[in-house]
Design a protein around this motif. Structure first.
Motif, PDB file in Angstrom:
ATOM      1  N   GLY A 256      59.291  73.592  66.887  1.00  0.00           N
ATOM      2  CA  GLY A 256      58.162  73.466  67.817  1.00  0.00           C
ATOM      3  C   GLY A 256      57.219  72.345  67.391  1.00  0.00           C
ATOM      4  O   GLY A 256      56.797  71.519  68.219  1.00  0.00           O
ATOM      5  N   ILE A 257      56.916  72.279  66.103  1.00  0.00           N
ATOM      6  CA  ILE A 257      55.990  71.245  65.604  1.00  0.00           C
ATOM      7  C   ILE A 257      56.627  69.858  65.721  1.00  0.00           C
ATOM      8  O   ILE A 257      55.971  68.897  66.125  1.00  0.00           O
ATOM      9  CB  ILE A 257      55.537  71.581  64.155  1.00  0.00           C
ATOM     10  N   SER A 258      57.933  69.767  65.407  1.00  0.00           N
ATOM     11  CA  SER A 258      58.628  68.471  65.569  1.00  0.00           C
ATOM     12  C   SER A 258      58.600  68.041  67.032  1.00  0.00           C
ATOM     13  O   SER A 258      58.441  66.852  67.342  1.00  0.00           O
ATOM     14  CB  SER A 258      60.080  68.576  65.115  1.00  0.00           C
ATOM     15  N   ALA A 259      58.767  69.001  67.942  1.00  0.00           N
ATOM     16  CA  ALA A 259      58.748  68.672  69.375  1.00  0.00           C
ATOM     17  C   ALA A 259      57.364  68.151  69.776  1.00  0.00           C
ATOM     18  O   ALA A 259      57.250  67.138  70.471  1.00  0.00           O
ATOM     19  CB  ALA A 259      59.114  69.899  70.202  1.00  0.00           C
ATOM     20  N   LEU A 260      56.316  68.843  69.316  1.00  0.00           N
ATOM     21  CA  LEU A 260      54.959  68.418  69.696  1.00  0.00           C
ATOM     22  C   LEU A 260      54.648  67.015  69.153  1.00  0.00           C
ATOM     23  O   LEU A 260      53.939  66.243  69.799  1.00  0.00           O
ATOM     24  CB  LEU A 260      53.924  69.439  69.201  1.00  0.00           C
ATOM     25  N   LYS A 261      55.208  66.695  67.974  1.00  0.00           N
ATOM     26  CA  LYS A 261      54.988  65.342  67.416  1.00  0.00           C
ATOM     27  C   LYS A 261      55.518  64.272  68.369  1.00  0.00           C
ATOM     28  O   LYS A 261      54.992  63.161  68.427  1.00  0.00           O
ATOM     29  CB  LYS A 261      55.716  65.203  66.072  1.00  0.00           C
ATOM     30  N   LEU A 262      56.573  64.603  69.123  1.00  0.00           N
ATOM     31  CA  LEU A 262      57.126  63.634  70.077  1.00  0.00           C
ATOM     32  C   LEU A 262      56.139  63.348  71.207  1.00  0.00           C
ATOM     33  O   LEU A 262      56.099  62.251  71.750  1.00  0.00           O
ATOM     34  CB  LEU A 262      58.443  64.160  70.658  1.00  0.00           C
ATOM     35  N   PHE A 263      55.336  64.360  71.562  1.00  0.00           N
ATOM     36  CA  PHE A 263      54.332  64.157  72.617  1.00  0.00           C
ATOM     37  C   PHE A 263      53.245  63.204  72.126  1.00  0.00           C
ATOM     38  O   PHE A 263      52.617  62.511  72.906  1.00  0.00           O
ATOM     39  CB  PHE A 263      53.723  65.493  73.055  1.00  0.00           C
TER      40      PHE A 263
ATOM     41  N   PRO B 293      67.557  64.953  68.000  1.00  0.00           N
ATOM     42  CA  PRO B 293      68.199  65.858  68.969  1.00  0.00           C
ATOM     43  C   PRO B 293      67.225  66.548  69.920  1.00  0.00           C
ATOM     44  O   PRO B 293      67.568  66.808  71.077  1.00  0.00           O
ATOM     45  CB  PRO B 293      68.936  66.882  68.089  1.00  0.00           C
ATOM     46  N   ILE B 294      65.987  66.805  69.470  1.00  0.00           N
ATOM     47  CA  ILE B 294      65.002  67.413  70.387  1.00  0.00           C
ATOM     48  C   ILE B 294      64.695  66.416  71.507  1.00  0.00           C
ATOM     49  O   ILE B 294      64.697  66.751  72.692  1.00  0.00           O
ATOM     50  CB  ILE B 294      63.691  67.804  69.650  1.00  0.00           C
TER      51      ILE B 294
ATOM     52  N   VAL C  34      52.615  69.075  78.060  1.00  0.00           N
ATOM     53  CA  VAL C  34      52.881  70.420  77.536  1.00  0.00           C
ATOM     54  C   VAL C  34      52.278  71.440  78.496  1.00  0.00           C
ATOM     55  O   VAL C  34      51.065  71.498  78.673  1.00  0.00           O
ATOM     56  CB  VAL C  34      52.268  70.583  76.121  1.00  0.00           C
ATOM     57  N   LEU C  35      53.137  72.233  79.098  1.00  0.00           N
ATOM     58  CA  LEU C  35      52.672  73.222  80.088  1.00  0.00           C
ATOM     59  C   LEU C  35      52.327  74.551  79.412  1.00  0.00           C
ATOM     60  O   LEU C  35      51.365  75.210  79.790  1.00  0.00           O
ATOM     61  CB  LEU C  35      53.776  73.439  81.138  1.00  0.00           C
ATOM     62  N   ALA C  36      53.121  74.950  78.423  1.00  0.00           N
ATOM     63  CA  ALA C  36      52.878  76.243  77.758  1.00  0.00           C
ATOM     64  C   ALA C  36      53.415  76.205  76.338  1.00  0.00           C
ATOM     65  O   ALA C  36      54.369  75.489  76.040  1.00  0.00           O
ATOM     66  CB  ALA C  36      53.569  77.363  78.542  1.00  0.00           C
ATOM     67  N   ILE C  37      52.755  76.988  75.463  1.00  0.00           N
ATOM     68  CA  ILE C  37      53.154  77.058  74.051  1.00  0.00           C
ATOM     69  C   ILE C  37      53.154  78.534  73.634  1.00  0.00           C
ATOM     70  O   ILE C  37      52.556  79.375  74.319  1.00  0.00           O
ATOM     71  CB  ILE C  37      52.192  76.236  73.144  1.00  0.00           C
ATOM     72  N   SER C  38      53.797  78.840  72.504  1.00  0.00           N
ATOM     73  CA  SER C  38      53.759  80.233  72.047  1.00  0.00           C
ATOM     74  C   SER C  38      53.951  80.352  70.541  1.00  0.00           C
ATOM     75  O   SER C  38      54.566  79.490  69.910  1.00  0.00           O
ATOM     76  CB  SER C  38      54.833  81.072  72.746  1.00  0.00           C
TER      77      SER C  38
ATOM     78  N   ILE D 213      57.102  75.154  75.506  1.00  0.00           N
ATOM     79  CA  ILE D 213      57.666  75.239  74.146  1.00  0.00           C
ATOM     80  C   ILE D 213      57.482  76.663  73.634  1.00  0.00           C
ATOM     81  O   ILE D 213      56.358  77.085  73.314  1.00  0.00           O
ATOM     82  CB  ILE D 213      57.005  74.227  73.186  1.00  0.00           C
ATOM     83  N   ILE D 214      58.579  77.392  73.566  1.00  0.00           N
ATOM     84  CA  ILE D 214      58.523  78.783  73.096  1.00  0.00           C
ATOM     85  C   ILE D 214      58.845  78.771  71.611  1.00  0.00           C
ATOM     86  O   ILE D 214      59.962  78.426  71.214  1.00  0.00           O
ATOM     87  CB  ILE D 214      59.495  79.653  73.920  1.00  0.00           C
ATOM     88  N   GLY D 215      57.829  79.101  70.792  1.00  0.00           N
ATOM     89  CA  GLY D 215      57.962  78.952  69.335  1.00  0.00           C
ATOM     90  C   GLY D 215      57.372  77.627  68.876  1.00  0.00           C
ATOM     91  O   GLY D 215      57.936  76.933  68.034  1.00  0.00           O
ATOM     92  N   SER D 216      56.190  77.282  69.431  1.00  0.00           N
ATOM     93  CA  SER D 216      55.615  75.947  69.170  1.00  0.00           C
ATOM     94  C   SER D 216      55.035  75.807  67.760  1.00  0.00           C
ATOM     95  O   SER D 216      54.767  74.695  67.319  1.00  0.00           O
ATOM     96  CB  SER D 216      54.533  75.628  70.208  1.00  0.00           C
ATOM     97  N   THR D 217      54.828  76.921  67.050  1.00  0.00           N
ATOM     98  CA  THR D 217      54.242  76.833  65.708  1.00  0.00           C
ATOM     99  C   THR D 217      55.313  76.763  64.613  1.00  0.00           C
ATOM    100  O   THR D 217      54.983  76.705  63.430  1.00  0.00           O
ATOM    101  CB  THR D 217      53.340  78.055  65.435  1.00  0.00           C
ATOM    102  N   GLY D 218      56.584  76.765  64.995  1.00  0.00           N
ATOM    103  CA  GLY D 218      57.648  76.694  63.996  1.00  0.00           C
ATOM    104  C   GLY D 218      58.047  75.261  63.700  1.00  0.00           C
ATOM    105  O   GLY D 218      57.452  74.309  64.222  1.00  0.00           O
TER     106      GLY D 218
END
Ligand code: NDP
Ligand code: MG
Length: 381
Positions: free
Chosen positions: A14-21, A265-266, A30-34, A6-11
């Protein structure tokens, strides 16, 4: 286990994507974040998701991120982004940084032949032709995350692009749809940041207020679906329930609907061609009650027309328009210019640029820098 970068995980994306995990994305890790500057949030994410890599903008903040998880390898700057965008073990790379900066990791992921979940519309606007040529060459797949493009992509499943009569991209109308044109010069960043239906990062929220976002999305759709501009229409739909539509040559129209929530959509981009368990509130049509459609007001929102004209001109012009807009929006957020000046600086940068056809990457990046410099020059004049 599918491994996701996830490139841009603090935006916002990115935060919406992490909530899915945390909820529906079983079988994914999650392999990598930025992040760029938000080291505290990145450290908290590293602690929780234990990625193999975390990238922060500058070396001074690396120590803060490392405290999140001793086992995470902390990298920095553009080199770090290139590295995580092209990791051999990555199955999907979500590009969720904002602005032209996304082009660097996007190209790295494309050249590594990755499946890319693409939120960063600015890089597609700047260099769509190059990106899709490279994607074909390296066998990369670019899946849309932007809700309108995800909607179109979902409507196109099982269909042939040659049977498409037109795309109908919907727009909420943004936070200023009911503000009179004369009031626009008095709009403050605080007022423009109040979006009626979507909660997003600052830059895209201002772009929604100027309708620049919709212009960028038309160019994004042109590249993602390979359709000419004449086949892409925009309609204002204030409820943001229909996320976009596709009209076919037989007159049939497909629409994709849900409550507005970017997690859908994510999720679709991450699980495609499968579907994951929904994270979105179920639809009660009695509660929605009505769906409205209105015309775009080109005179009140000149950014929309400027973006369309840049897209149709092509070559270096979309990069100039995009960079001028980024520079103008930053100056508006810093309270250095008024809201109604954003389109004037974009128009000024475009007017002073002589577009070049079929530019290479270097020329596009130079056009981007020239446009930013032009906007600063006009502001300081
Ligand atoms: P945000 O501003 O919320 O987040 C941006 C992310 O990019 C943050 O992680 C930020 O790090 C990082 N970042 C910013 N600048 C740099 C830089 N110079 N170098 C490296 N990383 C950087 O943006 P959004 O999530 O709202 O939007 C992201 C993209 O997705 C945009 O292109 C937008 O148009 C698109 N999009 C967004 C939607 C939404 O709902 N938000 C909907 C559809 C598309 P840090 O936190 O450290 O600043
Ligand atoms: Mg959108």
């Amino acid at each position: 286990m599918k491994k996701v970068v996830i490139i841009g995980s603090t935006g916002s994306i990115g935060i919406s994507a992490l909530k899915l995990f945390d909820t529906v994305l079983g079988g994914y890790s999650v392999l990598a974040i930025s992040a760029n500057s938000n080291a505290d949030e990145l450290a908290a994410q590293a602690k929780k998701y234990r990625p193999k890599y975390a990238v922060i903008g500058t070396a001074e903040k690396a120590g803060v991120v490392q405290k999140g998880c001793a086992k995470t390898r902390v990298l920095t700057g553009a080199d770090g982004l290139i590295k995580i965008a092209s990791l051999k073990e990555a199955d999907i790379v979500l590009i969720a940084v904002v602005g032209a900066i996304g082009l660097v990791p996007l190209l790295a992921a494309v050249r590594a032949g990755k499946t890319i979940a693409m939120a960063n519309k600015e890089s597609l606007v700047m260099a769509g032709d190059i990106i899709f040529k490279e994607a074909e060459k390296y066998g990369a797949r670019i899946l849309p995350v932007d809700s309108e493009h995800s909607a179109v992509f979902q409507c196109l499943q099982g269909e042939s692009i040659s049977c498409v009569k037109r795309l109908i991209i919907t727009a909420s109308g943004g936070p200023l749809k009911n503000v009179g044109p004369k009031q626009l010069k008095n709009i403050t960043p605080e007022m423009a940041l109040k979006h009626p239906t979507w909660k997003m990062g600052k830059k895209i929220t201002i772009d929604s207020a100027t309708l620049m976002n919709k212009g960028l999305e038309v160019i994004e759709a042109h590249h993602l679906f390979g359709l000419p501009y004449e086949k892409i229409d925009v309609v204002i739909h204030p409820q943001s329930i229909i996320h976009s539509m596709v009209e076919f040559i037989d007159g049939s129209i497909k629409a994709q609907m849900s409550h507005p929530d970017m997690r859908l959509p994510i999720l679709y981009a991450l699980t495609y061609p499968e579907r994951g368990q929904g994270a979105v509130k179920p639809m009660d049509f009695m509660e929605v009650s009505r769906l409205d459609f209105l015309k775009v007001d080109f005179r009140k929102f000149p950014c929309f027309g400027l973006a369309l004209s840049a897209g149709k001109t092509g070559g270096t012009m979309p990069a100039v328009m995009n960079a001028a807009n980024e520079a103008a929006v930053n100056n508006f957020l810093d309270k250095k210019i008024s809201f109604d000046m954003i389109p004037r600086y974009v128009a000024g940068a475009m007017a002073s640029h002589v577009p070049e056809k079929n530019p290479g990457l270097d020329r596009i990046l130079r056009a981007d820098l020239e446009a930013r410099a032009k906007v600063e020059e006009m502001i300081n004049d």
